[in-house]
Design an enzyme around this catalytic site. Structure first.
Site, short mmCIF file in Angstrom:
data_model
loop_
_atom_site.label_atom_id
_atom_site.label_comp_id
_atom_site.label_asym_id
_atom_site.label_seq_id
_atom_site.Cartn_x
_atom_site.Cartn_y
_atom_site.Cartn_z
N PRO A 103 0.87 -1.20 -0.07
CA PRO A 103 0.18 -0.43 0.14
C PRO A 103 1.17 1.45 -0.07
O PRO A 103 2.06 1.18 0.34
CB PRO A 103 -0.63 0.03 1.37
CG PRO A 103 0.17 -0.73 1.76
CD PRO A 103 0.93 -1.71 1.31
N GLY A 105 1.56 3.70 2.06
CA GLY A 105 1.98 3.96 3.08
C GLY A 105 3.70 3.59 3.70
O GLY A 105 3.87 3.63 4.47
N CYS A 106 3.31 2.13 2.76
CA CYS A 106 4.18 1.00 3.50
C CYS A 106 5.59 0.44 2.25
O CYS A 106 5.05 0.30 0.94
CB CYS A 106 3.96 0.05 3.78
SG CYS A 106 4.76 -1.64 4.64
N GLY A 107 6.30 0.49 2.56
CA GLY A 107 7.82 0.41 1.11
C GLY A 107 8.51 -1.35 1.31
O GLY A 107 9.15 -1.69 0.80
N CYS A 109 6.22 -3.82 2.20
CA CYS A 109 5.70 -5.01 3.10
C CYS A 109 5.48 -6.78 2.76
O CYS A 109 5.92 -6.26 1.52
CB CYS A 109 3.87 -4.17 2.65
SG CYS A 109 3.49 -2.90 3.71
#
Length: 271
Positions: A103, A105-107, A109
């Site tokens: 998503p 907001g996350c690099g 995951c």
């Protein structure tokens, strides 16, 4: 971008019923050698550059000629960036393969081991590039007027490539800060611009994954409008990257957290 009319406001809420432009967000599948590697939520622009930059920052390629073919294809539920790599790079990719759903907001995951989260990075200590604090502050001021998607939607990030004198040479926007950086890196590679000859400026906070992407690209200076995390500072120092952020109530001061030798301090009347 998409224009919409918000629903009628609740009673006693001070708002308007005017039309508003919203940022587009779409699933982009990155496939290599016919197999999906990652699905990222991204703005549906500059997707070839996104695929190139993502491939470099993940360590799958080192140059654009490592990509034998690249297609951007529509899909009923999103878009597919389909890449075929040369045989040596496909083998290298298999050695560091990971599957993730990322998503905006996350690099990091979905990585399959803790070691992969803090992978070894190239050290950029020997890079000779230097820039003045005044040049970075000028670039930050100019950046505010060069983000059409952000101006229209107030919902996206930007990544810009800065020349030693402070000019913005290239800029990309995306709903995801990681995607914006990958698009910028891809644009530089596609244009034959050496990422080592400039600085990167971000409109977001600086987390460790942004350090990783910058180190893989070879850019020696990373600056942002927001502060870095403690781990980002640690990793930047290890990778020989100068990490800085705008500070002060007016964002007219530069705080430097690592490799400060690359930042030349100038008085305002020295420009």
């Amino acid at each position: 971008m998409r224009d919409v009319t918000p629903p009628s406001p609740a009673r006693d809420v001070a708002t308007s019923n005017g039309r508003r432009t919203l940022a587009e967000e779409i699933a982009v599948a990155l496939t290599y050698q016919g197999s999906t590697h990652a699905v990222m939520m991204a703005s549906p622009t500059d997707l070839e550059e996104f695929a190139i930059g993502f491939s470099l920052s993940e360590g799958f390629i080192t140059k654009t000629t490592d990509i034998e073919s690249l297609e951007i294809l529509p899909h009923p539920h999103g878009i597919e960036a389909r890449l075929w790599l040369t045989a040596p790079r496909a083998a290298a990719m298999a050695a560091r393969r990971r599957k993730m759903i990322g998503p905006v907001g996350c690099g990091l995951c979905g990585i399959d081991s803790l070691d992969a989260a803090l992978r070894p990075l190239p050290n950029r200590s020997a890079t000779a590039f230097m820039v003045s604090d005044r040049a970075l502050l000028r670039a930050a001021l100019a950046l505010r007027g060069m983000q059409p998607l952000q101006d229209a939607t107030r919902a996206v990030h930007a990544a810009a490539f800065i020349a030693p004198e402070g000019q913005i040479l290239c800029l990309r926007e995306d709903v995801g800060r990681h995607n914006a950086l990958d698009k910028l890196i891809g644009a530089l590679l596609d244009a034959g611009t050496d990422p080592a000859n400039g600085a990167i400026m971000m409109t977001s906070r600086l987390s460790v994954d942004m350090i990783q992407k910058t180190a893989m690209a070879g850019t020696p200076v990373l600056c942002a409008v927001s502060a870095p995390t403690a781990l980002a500072v640690e990793q930047a120092a290890r990778a020989g990257i100068t990490l800085a952020c705008l500070a002060g109530p007016e964002k007219n001061r530069l705080d430097v957290f690592s490799c400060a030798r690359r930042i030349i301090t100038k008085a305002p009347d020295e420009d």
